[in-house]
Design an enzyme around this catalytic site. Structure first.
Site, PDB file in Angstrom:
ATOM      1  NE  ARG A   1      10.913   5.684   7.881  1.00 40.29           N
ATOM      2  CZ  ARG A   1      10.059   5.520   6.876  1.00 40.29           C
ATOM      3  NH1 ARG A   1      10.060   4.548   5.988  1.00 40.29           N
ATOM      4  NH2 ARG A   1       8.858   6.153   7.088  1.00 40.29           N
TER       5      ARG A   1
ATOM      6  N   PRO B   1       0.662  -1.259   0.023  1.00 38.38           N
ATOM      7  CG  PRO B   1      -0.289  -1.111   2.193  1.00 38.38           C
ATOM      8  CD  PRO B   1       0.584  -2.139   1.253  1.00 38.38           C
ATOM      9  CG  ASN B   2      -0.162   4.283   1.395  1.00 37.97           C
ATOM     10  OD1 ASN B   2      -1.036   4.890   0.600  1.00 37.97           O
ATOM     11  ND2 ASN B   2      -0.357   3.787   2.424  1.00 37.97           N
TER      12      ASN B   2
ATOM     13  CG  ASN C   1       8.365  -2.549  -0.275  1.00 37.32           C
ATOM     14  OD1 ASN C   1       7.902  -2.471   0.948  1.00 37.32           O
ATOM     15  ND2 ASN C   1       9.089  -1.218  -0.682  1.00 37.32           N
TER      16      ASN C   1
ATOM     17  CD  GLU D   1      11.474  -7.738   5.179  1.00 36.30           C
ATOM     18  OE1 GLU D   1      12.227  -8.842   5.533  1.00 36.30           O
ATOM     19  OE2 GLU D   1      10.799  -7.044   5.764  1.00 36.30           O
TER      20      GLU D   1
ATOM     21  CE1 TYR E   1       9.316   5.058   2.245  1.00 32.57           C
ATOM     22  CE2 TYR E   1       7.736   6.852   2.299  1.00 32.57           C
ATOM     23  CZ  TYR E   1       8.209   5.869   2.763  1.00 32.57           C
ATOM     24  OH  TYR E   1       7.706   5.068   4.114  1.00 32.57           O
TER      25      TYR E   1
ATOM     26  CB  ALA F   1       1.804   0.053   6.142  1.00 38.45           C
TER      27      ALA F   1
ATOM     28  CG  HIS G   1      11.287  -2.848   3.816  1.00 36.95           C
ATOM     29  ND1 HIS G   1      10.208  -2.628   3.781  1.00 36.95           N
ATOM     30  CD2 HIS G   1      11.682  -3.832   4.213  1.00 36.95           C
ATOM     31  CE1 HIS G   1       9.558  -3.643   4.421  1.00 36.95           C
ATOM     32  NE2 HIS G   1      10.720  -4.553   4.829  1.00 36.95           N
TER      33      HIS G   1
ATOM     34  NE  ARG H   1       2.186  14.181   0.782  1.00 37.53           N
ATOM     35  CZ  ARG H   1       1.196  14.124   1.915  1.00 37.53           C
ATOM     36  NH1 ARG H   1      -0.158  13.904   1.596  1.00 37.53           N
ATOM     37  NH2 ARG H   1       1.457  14.574   2.966  1.00 37.53           N
TER      38      ARG H   1
HETATM   39  O1  CA2 Z   1      10.793   1.704   2.686  1.00 35.74           O
HETATM   40  C1  CA2 Z   1      10.120   1.079   2.522  1.00 35.74           C
HETATM   41  O2  CA2 Z   1      10.049   0.414   1.292  1.00 35.74           O
HETATM   42  C2  CA2 Z   1       8.466   0.620   3.242  1.00 35.74           C
HETATM   43  O3  CA2 Z   1       8.162  -0.565   2.776  1.00 35.74           O
HETATM   44  C3  CA2 Z   1       7.712   1.842   2.853  1.00 35.74           C
HETATM   45  C4  CA2 Z   1       6.416   1.720   3.656  1.00 35.74           C
HETATM   46  C5  CA2 Z   1       6.451   1.902   5.029  1.00 35.74           C
HETATM   47  O4  CA2 Z   1       5.305   1.647   5.880  1.00 35.74           O
HETATM   48  C6  CA2 Z   1       7.433   0.683   5.474  1.00 35.74           C
HETATM   49  O5  CA2 Z   1       7.759   0.994   6.873  1.00 35.74           O
HETATM   50  C7  CA2 Z   1       8.913   0.948   4.761  1.00 35.74           C
HETATM   51  C8  CA2 Z   1       5.248   2.979   3.132  1.00 35.74           C
HETATM   52  C9  CA2 Z   1       5.098   3.114   1.796  1.00 35.74           C
HETATM   53  C10 CA2 Z   1       4.347   4.365   1.508  1.00 35.74           C
HETATM   54  O6  CA2 Z   1       5.058   5.015   0.234  1.00 35.74           O
HETATM   55  C11 CA2 Z   1       4.850   6.262   0.083  1.00 35.74           C
HETATM   56  C12 CA2 Z   1       5.603   6.834  -0.970  1.00 35.74           C
HETATM   57  C13 CA2 Z   1       5.577   8.178  -1.304  1.00 35.74           C
HETATM   58  C14 CA2 Z   1       4.555   9.093  -0.783  1.00 35.74           C
HETATM   59  C15 CA2 Z   1       3.769   8.444   0.602  1.00 35.74           C
HETATM   60  C16 CA2 Z   1       4.213   6.979   0.772  1.00 35.74           C
END
Ligand code: CA2
Length: 144
Positions: A106, A9-10, A73, A97, A22, A76, A99, A17
């Site tokens: 974090r 997700p996201n 990946n 896995e 990221y 969340a 990230h 954002r």
């Molecule tokens: O670092 C990673 O790849 C994560 O899997 C990204 C997740 C986070 O919940 C993990 O703890 C680490 C979040 C992905 C959200 O991606 C976004 C990208 C751009 C803007 C907002 C969110």
């Protein structure tokens, strides 16, 4: 070798954002990057993204008998999902896995990965390059 890459997700919001965490590149850029890494290694890669836990579980189940490995990946869901862990264990495919960020640096709630016990390797904090490393690892271990 057929590899399924799953993004949770996201991640479709990449580049829109939180660029400080990221990066500036978009989700379409990530898919292009992964496909280029696939071409380099000779692997055939399908890239899937979903914001829904059940869809990710179903996609993992569908990989059984089709894919030779999974790069995931779970975003969340990494920190919450026994369902994704169980699906990875059920299909018993080699899994890696990934990230984008270094989750060890974090928040406390990101320090647990429910899915790690079902994965052979974890790459984190390398941005897009982590996906390439995961594909190189799988092709190196299990052939092209
Ligand atoms: O670092 C990673 O790849 C994560 O899997 C990204 C997740 C986070 O919940 C993990 O703890 C680490 C979040 C992905 C959200 O991606 C976004 C990208 C751009 C803007 C907002 C969110």
């Amino acid at each position: 070798m057929k590899i399924l890459v799953i993004n949770g997700p996201n991640l479709n919001m990449l580049g829109k954002r939180e660029p400080e965490i990221y990066g500036q590149e978009t989700y379409a850029d990530l898919v292009d990057y992964i496909q280029e890494a696939a071409r380099e290694t000779g692997a055939e890669v399908e890239v899937f993204q979903s914001n829904h836990e059940g869809e990710i579980v179903t996609k993992i189940q569908e990989a059984y008998g089709k894919a030779d490995g999974i790069v995931i990946n779970p975003a969340a869901y990494t920190h919450t999902s026994v369902a994704i862990l169980d699906a990875l264990k059920a299909v018993a495919l080699p899994a890696v896995e990934v990230h984008l960020s270094d989750v060890t640096k974090r928040e406390a709630f990101r320090q647990i990965s429910y899915i790690r016990p079902a994965c052979e390797k974890t790459y984190m904090g390398m941005g897009f390059a982590g996906y390439r490393q995961a594909i190189v690892y799988l092709t190196g271990q299990y052939g092209q």
